[in-house]
Design a protein around this motif. Structure first.
Motif, PDB file in Angstrom:
ATOM      1  N   ASP A   8     -10.036  63.597  75.053  1.00  0.00           N
ATOM      2  CA  ASP A   8     -10.901  64.721  74.704  1.00  0.00           C
ATOM      3  C   ASP A   8     -10.890  65.037  73.217  1.00  0.00           C
ATOM      4  O   ASP A   8     -11.615  65.915  72.763  1.00  0.00           O
ATOM      5  CB  ASP A   8     -10.470  65.978  75.482  1.00  0.00           C
ATOM      6  N   GLY A   9     -10.038  64.335  72.465  1.00  0.00           N
ATOM      7  CA  GLY A   9      -9.999  64.532  71.029  1.00  0.00           C
ATOM      8  C   GLY A   9      -8.892  65.448  70.548  1.00  0.00           C
ATOM      9  O   GLY A   9      -8.658  65.563  69.348  1.00  0.00           O
ATOM     10  N   GLU A  10      -8.190  66.117  71.443  1.00  0.00           N
ATOM     11  CA  GLU A  10      -7.091  66.983  71.041  1.00  0.00           C
ATOM     12  C   GLU A  10      -5.885  66.129  70.652  1.00  0.00           C
ATOM     13  O   GLU A  10      -5.434  65.294  71.415  1.00  0.00           O
ATOM     14  CB  GLU A  10      -6.706  67.928  72.188  1.00  0.00           C
ATOM     15  N   ARG A  11      -5.362  66.359  69.449  1.00  0.00           N
ATOM     16  CA  ARG A  11      -4.242  65.557  68.971  1.00  0.00           C
ATOM     17  C   ARG A  11      -3.028  66.393  68.635  1.00  0.00           C
ATOM     18  O   ARG A  11      -1.968  65.837  68.317  1.00  0.00           O
ATOM     19  CB  ARG A  11      -4.671  64.766  67.718  1.00  0.00           C
ATOM     20  N   VAL A  12      -3.158  67.706  68.675  1.00  0.00           N
ATOM     21  CA  VAL A  12      -2.037  68.553  68.275  1.00  0.00           C
ATOM     22  C   VAL A  12      -2.160  69.916  68.954  1.00  0.00           C
ATOM     23  O   VAL A  12      -3.260  70.358  69.286  1.00  0.00           O
ATOM     24  CB  VAL A  12      -2.014  68.726  66.734  1.00  0.00           C
ATOM     25  N   GLY A  45       3.305  70.185  69.210  1.00  0.00           N
ATOM     26  CA  GLY A  45       3.295  68.812  69.686  1.00  0.00           C
ATOM     27  C   GLY A  45       2.193  68.011  69.042  1.00  0.00           C
ATOM     28  O   GLY A  45       1.157  68.545  68.650  1.00  0.00           O
ATOM     29  N   VAL A  46       2.444  66.703  68.906  1.00  0.00           N
ATOM     30  CA  VAL A  46       1.477  65.792  68.294  1.00  0.00           C
ATOM     31  C   VAL A  46       1.369  64.558  69.175  1.00  0.00           C
ATOM     32  O   VAL A  46       2.378  64.025  69.653  1.00  0.00           O
ATOM     33  CB  VAL A  46       1.927  65.366  66.877  1.00  0.00           C
ATOM     34  N   LYS A  82       2.009  75.958  59.744  1.00  0.00           N
ATOM     35  CA  LYS A  82       1.133  74.860  59.346  1.00  0.00           C
ATOM     36  C   LYS A  82       1.892  73.757  58.623  1.00  0.00           C
ATOM     37  O   LYS A  82       1.592  72.575  58.780  1.00  0.00           O
ATOM     38  CB  LYS A  82       0.003  75.384  58.447  1.00  0.00           C
ATOM     39  N   ASP A  83       2.874  74.122  57.794  1.00  0.00           N
ATOM     40  CA  ASP A  83       3.631  73.116  57.076  1.00  0.00           C
ATOM     41  C   ASP A  83       4.444  72.258  58.036  1.00  0.00           C
ATOM     42  O   ASP A  83       4.546  71.035  57.880  1.00  0.00           O
ATOM     43  CB  ASP A  83       4.552  73.759  56.041  1.00  0.00           C
ATOM     44  N   ILE A  84       4.996  72.875  59.080  1.00  0.00           N
ATOM     45  CA  ILE A  84       5.744  72.129  60.073  1.00  0.00           C
ATOM     46  C   ILE A  84       4.812  71.212  60.852  1.00  0.00           C
ATOM     47  O   ILE A  84       5.170  70.091  61.224  1.00  0.00           O
ATOM     48  CB  ILE A  84       6.477  73.086  61.042  1.00  0.00           C
ATOM     49  N   GLU A  85       3.581  71.686  61.077  1.00  0.00           N
ATOM     50  CA  GLU A  85       2.593  70.866  61.784  1.00  0.00           C
ATOM     51  C   GLU A  85       2.308  69.589  61.000  1.00  0.00           C
ATOM     52  O   GLU A  85       2.208  68.495  61.575  1.00  0.00           O
ATOM     53  CB  GLU A  85       1.315  71.672  61.969  1.00  0.00           C
ATOM     54  N   THR A  86       2.212  69.719  59.682  1.00  0.00           N
ATOM     55  CA  THR A  86       1.995  68.541  58.842  1.00  0.00           C
ATOM     56  C   THR A  86       3.178  67.594  58.927  1.00  0.00           C
ATOM     57  O   THR A  86       3.012  66.367  59.009  1.00  0.00           O
ATOM     58  CB  THR A  86       1.777  68.969  57.379  1.00  0.00           C
ATOM     59  N   ALA A  87       4.384  68.158  58.913  1.00  0.00           N
ATOM     60  CA  ALA A  87       5.584  67.332  59.053  1.00  0.00           C
ATOM     61  C   ALA A  87       5.569  66.603  60.388  1.00  0.00           C
ATOM     62  O   ALA A  87       5.958  65.430  60.481  1.00  0.00           O
ATOM     63  CB  ALA A  87       6.832  68.205  58.941  1.00  0.00           C
ATOM     64  N   TRP A 141       2.928  65.650  62.029  1.00  0.00           N
ATOM     65  CA  TRP A 141       1.965  64.552  61.928  1.00  0.00           C
ATOM     66  C   TRP A 141       2.593  63.335  61.254  1.00  0.00           C
ATOM     67  O   TRP A 141       2.416  62.195  61.691  1.00  0.00           O
ATOM     68  CB  TRP A 141       0.745  65.002  61.117  1.00  0.00           C
ATOM     69  N   LEU A 142       3.316  63.570  60.159  1.00  0.00           N
ATOM     70  CA  LEU A 142       3.952  62.463  59.448  1.00  0.00           C
ATOM     71  C   LEU A 142       4.978  61.763  60.328  1.00  0.00           C
ATOM     72  O   LEU A 142       5.047  60.531  60.384  1.00  0.00           O
ATOM     73  CB  LEU A 142       4.626  62.985  58.174  1.00  0.00           C
ATOM     74  N   LEU A 143       5.777  62.570  61.006  1.00  0.00           N
ATOM     75  CA  LEU A 143       6.796  62.021  61.896  1.00  0.00           C
ATOM     76  C   LEU A 143       6.149  61.209  63.014  1.00  0.00           C
ATOM     77  O   LEU A 143       6.579  60.087  63.319  1.00  0.00           O
ATOM     78  CB  LEU A 143       7.626  63.162  62.484  1.00  0.00           C
TER      79      LEU A 143
END
Length: 231
Positions: A88-92, A122-123, A147-152, A154-156
C-alpha cells in the motif's frame, strides 16, 4: 548520539552485518544494533507476516515477542499493519504515546500499555521489490521517537535490508552447492552399483523424487546414507 558518531556507528554496523555467517545471525545483529544505536530505544525486533500470521524473526528485549504475539492474535497493531500492507506504500510508522487510546488499534493499544510500551516506531525492510518484514523499535517512555530518530531508523533499516538480502543470497547459493554435491555423489553410487550412465542415474533419482513427492536432494541423501550403512 551526534550524527558524526552515528555515521561511524553505521559504518561499523555494515561491517558487523557482512561478517555474520547466517541469515539468523544477520537478523539478530540488526535488532541488537537498533537498541544499541538509537537513543532511548529499549527493545527492537523484526516482524514478518506470513499468511496472516505474525512471525518474530528476531528480537532484542523482553517486550518484543509478546508485542508481536498480541498483534498477530488480535490481527491489529502498527508493526503488523506495516509488515502486512507494504504494497500500500506505507514504509514507516511512529506513535508518540502508546499509553493513550489508539483509534486504529484499540485492543492492541490497551495491551501495549500493560506491557509497558510508551512509544513505538517502525520501518519496512525492503530492497527493490522484496519485502522482508518491519524493523520495530520500542521505548518505555512516551515521546521517545521524534523525526530525527525516524531518520536514524531509515538509515539503520537501509543497511539492514541490503545485508539481509545478501545473507539470503549467500544461504541460497550454499544450499544449491550442497544439493548439487549430494546429487552428484548419489549419481556416482548408482552408476557404480547398477552400471548406469550419468543420464540414467539422474533419471532414477528424478523418478523416485517425483513418485514419492520428495525433494531430489533428500532422495540423494538417502542413497548416500544407505551406502554408509552398508559399509
Amino acid at each position: 548520539m551526534e550524527w558524526r558518531d552515528f555515521a561511524e556507528a553505521m559504518a561499523e554496523l555494515a561491517r558487523n552485518l557482512l561478517a555474520q555467517d547466517s541469515v539468523q545471525g544477520t537478523l539478530d545483529e540488526i535488532a541488537a544494533s537498533a537498541v544499541r544505536l538509537v537513543d532511548g530505544c529499549d527493545a527492537a525486533g523484526i516482524l514478518a507476516v506470513r499468511k496472516g500470521r505474525s512471525v518474530t524473526l528476531a528480537s532484542c528485549g523482553d517486550m518484543v515477542k509478546e508485542s508481536d504475539r498480541l498483534q498477530g492474535e488480535l490481527a491489529e497493531g502498527p508493526c503488523f499493519d506495516l509488515a502486512r500492507r507494504a504494497a500500500d506504500g506505507e514504509r514507516v510508522f511512529r506513535i508518540a504515546d502508546m499509553t493513550r487510546p489508539q483509534r486504529a488499534w484499540p485492543r492492541f493499544a490497551e495491551a501495549a500499555a500493560e506491557l509497558g510500551i510508551g512509544s513505538m516506531t517502525g520501518v519496512l525492510l525492503y530492497t527493490h521489490d522484496q519485502d522482508f518484514g518491519a524493523l520495530n523499535l520500542y521505548a518505555r517512555r512516551p515521546g521517545t521517537f521524534g523525526k530525527d530518530i525516524e531518520t536514524a531508523g531509515w538509515l539503520l533499516a537501509s543497511h539492514a535490508a541490503v545485508a539481509l538480502a545478501d545473507a539470503h543470497a549467500v544461504d541460497q547459493l550454499e544450499e544449491a552447492m550442497k544439493s548439487r554435491h549430494a546429487i552428484g555423489e548419489a549419481m556416482g553410487i548408482l552408476r557404480e552399483r547398477h552400471h548406469l550412465s550419468e543420464e540414467e542415474a539422474f533419471n532414477v533419482l528424478r523418478r523416485i523424487s517425483q513418485h514419492h513427492n520428495v525433494k531430489l536432494r533428500d532422495i540423494a541423501q538417502r542413497v548416500r546414507d544407505e551406502r554408509t550403512d552398508q559399509s
